[in-house]
Design a protein around this motif. Sequence first.
Motif, PDB file in Angstrom:
ATOM      1  N   SER A 147       0.792  -1.222   0.000  1.00 49.85           N
ATOM      2  CA  SER A 147       0.000   0.000   0.000  1.00 49.85           C
ATOM      3  C   SER A 147       0.830   1.282   0.000  1.00 49.85           C
ATOM      4  CB  SER A 147      -0.962   0.014   1.197  1.00 49.85           C
ATOM      5  OG  SER A 147      -0.293  -0.291   2.397  1.00 49.85           O
ATOM      6  N   ARG A 148       2.132   1.173   0.142  1.00 45.23           N
ATOM      7  CA  ARG A 148       2.996   2.368   0.055  1.00 45.23           C
ATOM      8  C   ARG A 148       4.367   1.937  -0.428  1.00 45.23           C
ATOM      9  NH1 ARG A 148       4.368   7.779   3.165  1.00 45.23           N
ATOM     10  NH2 ARG A 148       6.638   7.605   3.266  1.00 45.23           N
ATOM     11  N   ARG A 149       4.887   2.672  -1.407  1.00 43.85           N
ATOM     12  CA  ARG A 149       6.170   2.316  -1.995  1.00 43.85           C
ATOM     13  C   ARG A 149       7.346   2.769  -1.142  1.00 43.85           C
ATOM     14  NH1 ARG A 149       8.274   3.626  -8.184  1.00 43.85           N
ATOM     15  NH2 ARG A 149      10.352   2.693  -7.937  1.00 43.85           N
ATOM     16  N   ASP A 150       7.314   4.031  -0.692  1.00 43.89           N
ATOM     17  CA  ASP A 150       8.453   4.607   0.021  1.00 43.89           C
ATOM     18  C   ASP A 150       8.459   4.191   1.483  1.00 43.89           C
ATOM     19  OD1 ASP A 150       9.211   5.948  -2.294  1.00 43.89           O
ATOM     20  OD2 ASP A 150       7.997   7.707  -1.802  1.00 43.89           O
ATOM     21  N   PHE A 151       9.638   3.863   1.994  1.00 48.95           N
ATOM     22  CA  PHE A 151       9.793   3.599   3.413  1.00 48.95           C
ATOM     23  C   PHE A 151       9.769   4.918   4.181  1.00 48.95           C
ATOM     24  CE2 PHE A 151      12.080  -0.779   3.078  1.00 48.95           C
ATOM     25  CZ  PHE A 151      10.932  -1.308   2.534  1.00 48.95           C
ATOM     26  N   TYR A 152       9.772   4.820   5.499  1.00 47.54           N
ATOM     27  CA  TYR A 152       9.559   5.979   6.362  1.00 47.54           C
ATOM     28  C   TYR A 152      10.834   6.410   7.082  1.00 47.54           C
ATOM     29  CZ  TYR A 152       4.439   5.387   6.125  1.00 47.54           C
ATOM     30  OH  TYR A 152       3.138   5.300   5.715  1.00 47.54           O
ATOM     31  N   ASP A 153      10.938   7.709   7.334  1.00 51.21           N
ATOM     32  CA  ASP A 153      11.816   8.227   8.381  1.00 51.21           C
ATOM     33  C   ASP A 153      11.021   8.198   9.684  1.00 51.21           C
ATOM     34  OD1 ASP A 153      13.915   8.831   6.602  1.00 51.21           O
ATOM     35  OD2 ASP A 153      12.960  10.741   6.085  1.00 51.21           O
ATOM     36  N   LEU A 154      11.711   8.100  10.804  1.00 53.93           N
ATOM     37  CA  LEU A 154      11.003   8.043  12.083  1.00 53.93           C
ATOM     38  C   LEU A 154      10.160   9.287  12.319  1.00 53.93           C
ATOM     39  CD1 LEU A 154      13.671   6.449  14.485  1.00 53.93           C
ATOM     40  CD2 LEU A 154      11.690   5.351  13.412  1.00 53.93           C
ATOM     41  N   GLY A 155      10.672  10.435  11.911  1.00 57.77           N
ATOM     42  CA  GLY A 155       9.925  11.671  12.103  1.00 57.77           C
ATOM     43  C   GLY A 155       8.619  11.688  11.331  1.00 57.77           C
ATOM     44  N   GLU A 156       8.619  11.111  10.128  1.00 60.26           N
ATOM     45  CA  GLU A 156       7.386  11.057   9.346  1.00 60.26           C
ATOM     46  C   GLU A 156       6.363  10.150  10.003  1.00 60.26           C
ATOM     47  OE1 GLU A 156       5.751  10.125   4.822  1.00 60.26           O
ATOM     48  OE2 GLU A 156       7.854   9.714   5.331  1.00 60.26           O
ATOM     49  N   LEU A 157       6.802   9.022  10.516  1.00 58.94           N
ATOM     50  CA  LEU A 157       5.881   8.151  11.250  1.00 58.94           C
ATOM     51  C   LEU A 157       5.298   8.878  12.453  1.00 58.94           C
ATOM     52  CD1 LEU A 157       7.653   4.651  11.319  1.00 58.94           C
ATOM     53  CD2 LEU A 157       5.447   5.192  10.270  1.00 58.94           C
TER      54      LEU A 157
END
Length: 234
Positions: A143-153
Motif C-alpha cells: 500500500s505504500r512504496r516509500d519507506f519511512y523516516d522516524l519523524g514522518e511516522l
Amino acid sequence: MGQQLELFASSLPNKPYCSDDLLYGIKILPKSDAILKKYIQPNQPALFGFITQDCDYPNALEYCLESNGPPPNFSVINKKNGRSHLFWGLNAPVCRTEFAHKKPLEYLACIQYALREKVKGDRGYTGLIAKNPLSDHWLVVESRRDFYDLGELADYLEVPTKLPSHAKLLGLGRNCTLFDSGRRWAYKQVLKYRLTGDREEFFEAVRCALEDMNDFPDPLPNSEVKQIAKSISK
C-alpha cells in the motif's frame, strides 16, 4: 515481487528464526530455507528496519487508513479470517550493535508503542516473528512504496515522551529496559575491570548480568542480549 518485498528479502538475517506452525515453536534456518516458511524473523539482531504489528481482527489495513494512521508499506493477511501483520519499513534502520546509541532506540520504541495503540495491535506481540510476506500462504497487499523516516511516522501518531511501564516488557521496550538496567549495573562494576584492562572479561560479566535481568514474560533472544552487552561494555 514489488520493490518493498525485495528490500524486505534482502534485509533478512542470514539465519532467521522461522516456523510453519508456531504451536510447535520456532527454529533457526539459513535464509534460503527460512523464506519458504509461513513465519519469519523480520529484523536482524544488529539492525531494526521493519516495525510490525499483529492485528487480531479483520480489515486492519482499512482501519489504519480510516484512522489517519501511517499507511503500512505492506500487509500480510490470513486468507481465512482476515487477521494480519502490518509492516512499516524504515529508510534508516536503527542500529542495535555495540555502536548503538540509547536515544534512537528509545525513540523507536515509543513510535512502535504509538503505532500499536493507533492500529489496535496485540499488546502481547513482541515482534520477533511475523507472517512471512514472501510465502504464498498469505495474501500480501502493498500500500505504500516509500519507506519511512522516524519523524514522518511520528507525524501520524501520538508519541509518548517515554514508554509506559507495561510497554517496557514488550517489543523494543525490552531492549531499552535491559540496556538501561545493564548500563546502571555496569557503571558500578567497570572500575575493577579498567584496572586490569581485561575488556573481554568485562564483556562476559555484563553479558551474564544481562542474562539474569532478561526475565521478561517473553525474554529477548540470546543474540539480542549479546548485542546489548557489547554496546554497554564498549
